[in-house]
Design a protein around this motif. Structure first.
Motif, PDB file in Angstrom:
ATOM      1  N   GLN A  61       2.514   0.978  -8.792  1.00  0.00           N
ATOM      2  CA  GLN A  61       1.950   0.913  -7.439  1.00  0.00           C
ATOM      3  C   GLN A  61       0.757  -0.038  -7.426  1.00  0.00           C
ATOM      4  OE1 GLN A  61       1.236   5.155  -6.669  1.00  0.00           O
ATOM      5  NE2 GLN A  61       2.944   5.119  -5.237  1.00  0.00           N
ATOM      6  N   TYR A  62       0.866  -1.057  -6.587  1.00  0.00           N
ATOM      7  CA  TYR A  62      -0.176  -2.066  -6.456  1.00  0.00           C
ATOM      8  C   TYR A  62      -0.320  -2.441  -4.986  1.00  0.00           C
ATOM      9  CZ  TYR A  62       1.027  -2.932 -11.396  1.00  0.00           C
ATOM     10  OH  TYR A  62       1.294  -2.808 -12.727  1.00  0.00           O
ATOM     11  N   ARG A  63      -1.398  -3.131  -4.696  1.00  0.00           N
ATOM     12  CA  ARG A  63      -1.534  -3.797  -3.401  1.00  0.00           C
ATOM     13  C   ARG A  63      -2.069  -5.193  -3.663  1.00  0.00           C
ATOM     14  NH1 ARG A  63      -4.231  -0.447   1.104  1.00  0.00           N
ATOM     15  NH2 ARG A  63      -2.150   0.494   0.997  1.00  0.00           N
ATOM     16  N   TYR A  64      -1.288  -6.195  -3.257  1.00  0.00           N
ATOM     17  CA  TYR A  64      -1.681  -7.590  -3.378  1.00  0.00           C
ATOM     18  C   TYR A  64      -2.232  -8.069  -2.040  1.00  0.00           C
ATOM     19  CZ  TYR A  64       0.398  -8.313  -7.976  1.00  0.00           C
ATOM     20  OH  TYR A  64       0.673  -8.262  -9.313  1.00  0.00           O
ATOM     21  N   HIS A  65      -3.365  -8.766  -2.086  1.00  0.00           N
ATOM     22  CA  HIS A  65      -3.984  -9.305  -0.883  1.00  0.00           C
ATOM     23  C   HIS A  65      -3.895 -10.827  -0.912  1.00  0.00           C
ATOM     24  CE1 HIS A  65      -5.655  -5.351   0.027  1.00  0.00           C
ATOM     25  NE2 HIS A  65      -6.070  -5.290  -1.222  1.00  0.00           N
ATOM     26  N   TYR A  66      -3.249 -11.382   0.115  1.00  0.00           N
ATOM     27  CA  TYR A  66      -3.148 -12.825   0.284  1.00  0.00           C
ATOM     28  C   TYR A  66      -4.043 -13.228   1.445  1.00  0.00           C
ATOM     29  CZ  TYR A  66       0.747 -13.428  -2.929  1.00  0.00           C
ATOM     30  OH  TYR A  66       1.527 -13.486  -4.051  1.00  0.00           O
ATOM     31  N   ALA A  67      -4.046 -14.518   1.745  1.00  0.00           N
ATOM     32  CA  ALA A  67      -4.892 -15.020   2.827  1.00  0.00           C
ATOM     33  C   ALA A  67      -4.570 -14.347   4.153  1.00  0.00           C
ATOM     34  CB  ALA A  67      -4.722 -16.527   2.961  1.00  0.00           C
ATOM     35  N   ASP A  68      -3.283 -14.178   4.434  1.00  0.00           N
ATOM     36  CA  ASP A  68      -2.916 -13.678   5.758  1.00  0.00           C
ATOM     37  C   ASP A  68      -2.118 -12.388   5.718  1.00  0.00           C
ATOM     38  OD1 ASP A  68      -0.711 -14.867   4.593  1.00  0.00           O
ATOM     39  OD2 ASP A  68       0.183 -15.414   6.517  1.00  0.00           O
ATOM     40  N   LYS A  69      -2.058 -11.733   4.581  1.00  0.00           N
ATOM     41  CA  LYS A  69      -1.273 -10.505   4.501  1.00  0.00           C
ATOM     42  C   LYS A  69      -1.666  -9.701   3.278  1.00  0.00           C
ATOM     43  CE  LYS A  69       2.528 -12.950   4.172  1.00  0.00           C
ATOM     44  NZ  LYS A  69       2.087 -14.311   3.774  1.00  0.00           N
ATOM     45  N   SER A  70      -1.302  -8.441   3.295  1.00  0.00           N
ATOM     46  CA  SER A  70      -1.393  -7.591   2.113  1.00  0.00           C
ATOM     47  C   SER A  70      -0.004  -7.023   1.865  1.00  0.00           C
ATOM     48  CB  SER A  70      -2.393  -6.457   2.320  1.00  0.00           C
ATOM     49  OG  SER A  70      -3.702  -6.956   2.450  1.00  0.00           O
ATOM     50  N   ILE A  71       0.336  -6.843   0.596  1.00  0.00           N
ATOM     51  CA  ILE A  71       1.670  -6.408   0.226  1.00  0.00           C
ATOM     52  C   ILE A  71       1.561  -5.143  -0.617  1.00  0.00           C
ATOM     53  CG2 ILE A  71       3.813  -7.012  -0.958  1.00  0.00           C
ATOM     54  CD1 ILE A  71       2.976  -9.966  -0.612  1.00  0.00           C
ATOM     55  N   ASN A 117       6.422 -26.278  -3.682  1.00  0.00           N
ATOM     56  CA  ASN A 117       5.859 -25.655  -2.481  1.00  0.00           C
ATOM     57  C   ASN A 117       6.821 -25.658  -1.301  1.00  0.00           C
ATOM     58  OD1 ASN A 117       3.537 -25.221  -3.911  1.00  0.00           O
ATOM     59  ND2 ASN A 117       2.489 -27.024  -3.125  1.00  0.00           N
ATOM     60  N   GLU A 118       7.955 -26.343  -1.439  1.00  0.00           N
ATOM     61  CA  GLU A 118       8.958 -26.317  -0.385  1.00  0.00           C
ATOM     62  C   GLU A 118       9.857 -25.093  -0.494  1.00  0.00           C
ATOM     63  OE1 GLU A 118      11.046 -29.977  -0.670  1.00  0.00           O
ATOM     64  OE2 GLU A 118       9.311 -31.224  -0.202  1.00  0.00           O
ATOM     65  N   LEU A 119       9.809 -24.423  -1.639  1.00  0.00           N
ATOM     66  CA  LEU A 119      10.602 -23.209  -1.812  1.00  0.00           C
ATOM     67  C   LEU A 119       9.987 -22.085  -0.982  1.00  0.00           C
ATOM     68  CD1 LEU A 119      11.098 -23.425  -5.676  1.00  0.00           C
ATOM     69  CD2 LEU A 119      12.853 -23.804  -3.935  1.00  0.00           C
ATOM     70  N   PRO A 120      10.794 -21.235  -0.352  1.00  0.00           N
ATOM     71  CA  PRO A 120      10.267 -20.200   0.552  1.00  0.00           C
ATOM     72  C   PRO A 120       9.225 -19.280  -0.081  1.00  0.00           C
ATOM     73  CG  PRO A 120      12.634 -20.384   0.797  1.00  0.00           C
ATOM     74  CD  PRO A 120      12.272 -21.250  -0.373  1.00  0.00           C
ATOM     75  N   MET A 121       9.406 -18.954  -1.355  1.00  0.00           N
ATOM     76  CA  MET A 121       8.475 -18.028  -1.994  1.00  0.00           C
ATOM     77  C   MET A 121       7.149 -18.669  -2.368  1.00  0.00           C
ATOM     78  SD  MET A 121      11.098 -19.098  -3.983  1.00  0.00           S
ATOM     79  CE  MET A 121      12.141 -17.646  -4.093  1.00  0.00           C
ATOM     80  N   PHE A 122       7.100 -19.991  -2.445  1.00  0.00           N
ATOM     81  CA  PHE A 122       5.860 -20.687  -2.775  1.00  0.00           C
ATOM     82  C   PHE A 122       5.230 -21.370  -1.563  1.00  0.00           C
ATOM     83  CE2 PHE A 122       7.738 -21.048  -7.207  1.00  0.00           C
ATOM     84  CZ  PHE A 122       6.877 -20.095  -7.748  1.00  0.00           C
ATOM     85  N   ALA A 123       5.937 -21.448  -0.445  1.00  0.00           N
ATOM     86  CA  ALA A 123       5.416 -22.119   0.741  1.00  0.00           C
ATOM     87  C   ALA A 123       4.249 -21.331   1.328  1.00  0.00           C
ATOM     88  CB  ALA A 123       6.514 -22.269   1.792  1.00  0.00           C
ATOM     89  N   ILE A 124       3.262 -22.042   1.854  1.00  0.00           N
ATOM     90  CA  ILE A 124       2.142 -21.383   2.521  1.00  0.00           C
ATOM     91  C   ILE A 124       2.668 -20.637   3.742  1.00  0.00           C
ATOM     92  CG2 ILE A 124       0.006 -21.780   3.820  1.00  0.00           C
ATOM     93  CD1 ILE A 124      -0.550 -24.098   1.944  1.00  0.00           C
ATOM     94  N   MET A 197      -7.427 -20.948   8.458  1.00  0.00           N
ATOM     95  CA  MET A 197      -8.747 -20.733   7.878  1.00  0.00           C
ATOM     96  C   MET A 197      -8.680 -20.771   6.355  1.00  0.00           C
ATOM     97  SD  MET A 197     -10.842 -20.576  10.386  1.00  0.00           S
ATOM     98  CE  MET A 197     -12.321 -19.956   9.574  1.00  0.00           C
ATOM     99  N   GLU A 198      -7.592 -20.246   5.803  1.00  0.00           N
ATOM    100  CA  GLU A 198      -7.424 -20.290   4.349  1.00  0.00           C
ATOM    101  C   GLU A 198      -7.253 -21.732   3.859  1.00  0.00           C
ATOM    102  OE1 GLU A 198      -7.099 -19.936   0.514  1.00  0.00           O
ATOM    103  OE2 GLU A 198      -7.809 -18.391   1.878  1.00  0.00           O
ATOM    104  N   LEU A 199      -6.441 -22.514   4.562  1.00  0.00           N
ATOM    105  CA  LEU A 199      -6.261 -23.913   4.185  1.00  0.00           C
ATOM    106  C   LEU A 199      -7.582 -24.683   4.263  1.00  0.00           C
ATOM    107  CD1 LEU A 199      -2.895 -24.879   5.926  1.00  0.00           C
ATOM    108  CD2 LEU A 199      -3.355 -24.825   3.476  1.00  0.00           C
ATOM    109  N   LEU A 200      -8.367 -24.375   5.269  1.00  0.00           N
ATOM    110  CA  LEU A 200      -9.676 -25.027   5.413  1.00  0.00           C
ATOM    111  C   LEU A 200     -10.587 -24.633   4.258  1.00  0.00           C
ATOM    112  CD1 LEU A 200     -11.804 -26.633   7.022  1.00  0.00           C
ATOM    113  CD2 LEU A 200     -12.224 -24.548   8.370  1.00  0.00           C
ATOM    114  N   GLU A 201     -10.651 -23.342   3.972  1.00  0.00           N
ATOM    115  CA  GLU A 201     -11.598 -22.844   2.978  1.00  0.00           C
ATOM    116  C   GLU A 201     -11.256 -23.286   1.564  1.00  0.00           C
ATOM    117  OE1 GLU A 201     -14.951 -21.330   1.621  1.00  0.00           O
ATOM    118  OE2 GLU A 201     -14.383 -21.349   3.748  1.00  0.00           O
ATOM    119  N   ARG A 202      -9.963 -23.446   1.263  1.00  0.00           N
ATOM    120  CA  ARG A 202      -9.613 -23.760  -0.117  1.00  0.00           C
ATOM    121  C   ARG A 202      -9.933 -25.207  -0.497  1.00  0.00           C
ATOM    122  NH1 ARG A 202      -4.863 -26.583  -0.761  1.00  0.00           N
ATOM    123  NH2 ARG A 202      -3.337 -26.501   0.926  1.00  0.00           N
TER     124      ARG A 202
END
Length: 300
Positions: A61-71, A117-124, A197-202
């Protein structure tokens, strides 16, 4: 935001030695058991950018936090991490198990068509999590085991085979529906704004005079997000009450203040690193947004 985590930082954080054949800037691949990298009861990974890709088979059991979502991750999940998108995770299980491999983009140079980065799992803004059944977990674990055996073999073309195993994981995920255990933003405008905002900040912090702020216009960000610039502008305005241009300028001005106060770079060097071709253009921008000249601000 914390500086980018390099491969050297990664190995140091896990108390591991760099592989003997490691050469900075060249293609790199390695694989680990998760339980071998569980350092001092560490329950959280810090939020940061990384300069390598990562594919993980996680159990528990984990929770991953991304720029625009948590999983939310329960039981068996295959996760894909893009170095452009910072993430952190929390662990709720008492024990950790699974595998993960790390690799640089140059590991795949001229070996696959297009960008990773064009692959769905790696795309922003893409879908990084794929829930597995117990049987699928065993299939994925078998691929990781083959990677481990191959990495330590003497086969002359083992890295070509390892690239194939990575692509096998990619296609294994593509044939399955992405995990739906996401905390989604309340609407599309909020989600687009969050990724913007994530793209700007990075792009920050600016850490050397040779580094340049790249995306300076709403059109630059819209192209990266594959949306029309008007759509991006409306989403950002609706969500924040500010224009895309204003948010970019505000962040640029804040970085300029930090560089003026905490570096000994001259005004021209700071202006150039922030994307201004002429020092006078930077001075005019800074005065517009702070009502002060850069030299005056630095000496206050």
């Amino acid at each position: 935001m914390k500086p980018t985590e390099s491969l050297e930082d990664f190995y140091k954080s896990k108390s591991l030695d760099l592989p003997e054949n490691y050469q900075k800037g060249l293609g790199h691949f390695n694989i680990f058991r998760s339980e071998d990298c569980f350092i001092n009861g560490q329950m959280t990974v810090q939020y940061s950018r990384r300069d390598f890709y990562k594919i993980s088979l996680v159990r528990g059991q984990y929770r991953y936090h991304y720029a625009d979502k948590s999983i939310d991750v329960n039981d068996w999940t295959l996760l894909f991490h893009n170095p452009q998108v910072p993430y952190t995770w929390e662990m709720f299980s008492d024990e950790m198990s699974g595998f993960f491999c790390i690799f640089t983009e140059s590991f795949f140079t001229e070996k696959i068509k297009g960008s990773l980065n064009e692959l769905p799992m790696f795309a922003i803004g893409g879908k990084p999590a794929y829930q597995l059944t117990k049987d699928e977990d065993a299939e994925v674990a078998a691929i990781f085991s083959k990677m481990t055996d191959e990495l330590h073999s003497d086969y002359a073309f083992k890295y070509d085979l390892l690239r194939n195993y990575v692509l096998e994981l990619v296609h294994f995920a593509l044939k399955r529906q992405p995990s739906e255990a996401l905390y989604k933003h309340p609407d599309a405008n909020s989600r687009i704004t969050s990724v913007f905002m994530e793209l700007l900040e990075r792009q920050f912090p600016i850490e050397s005079t040779s580094q340049r702020f790249g995306m300076r216009s709403a059109a630059d960000f819209a192209e990266q997000l594959s949306v029309h610039v008007n759509h991006l502008n409306r989403a950002v305005k609706t969500t924040t009450g500010k224009t895309t241009t204003n948010l970019i300028a505000e962040r640029l001005a804040n970085e300029a203040k930090a560089l003026l106060k905490h570096t000994n770079w001259n005004i021209s060097e700071i202006g150039y690193s922030l994307g201004f071709e002429e020092a006078s253009h930077f001075t005019n921008f800074f005065r517009k947004h702070t009502q002060q000249k850069p030299s005056f601000f630095r000496n206050v």
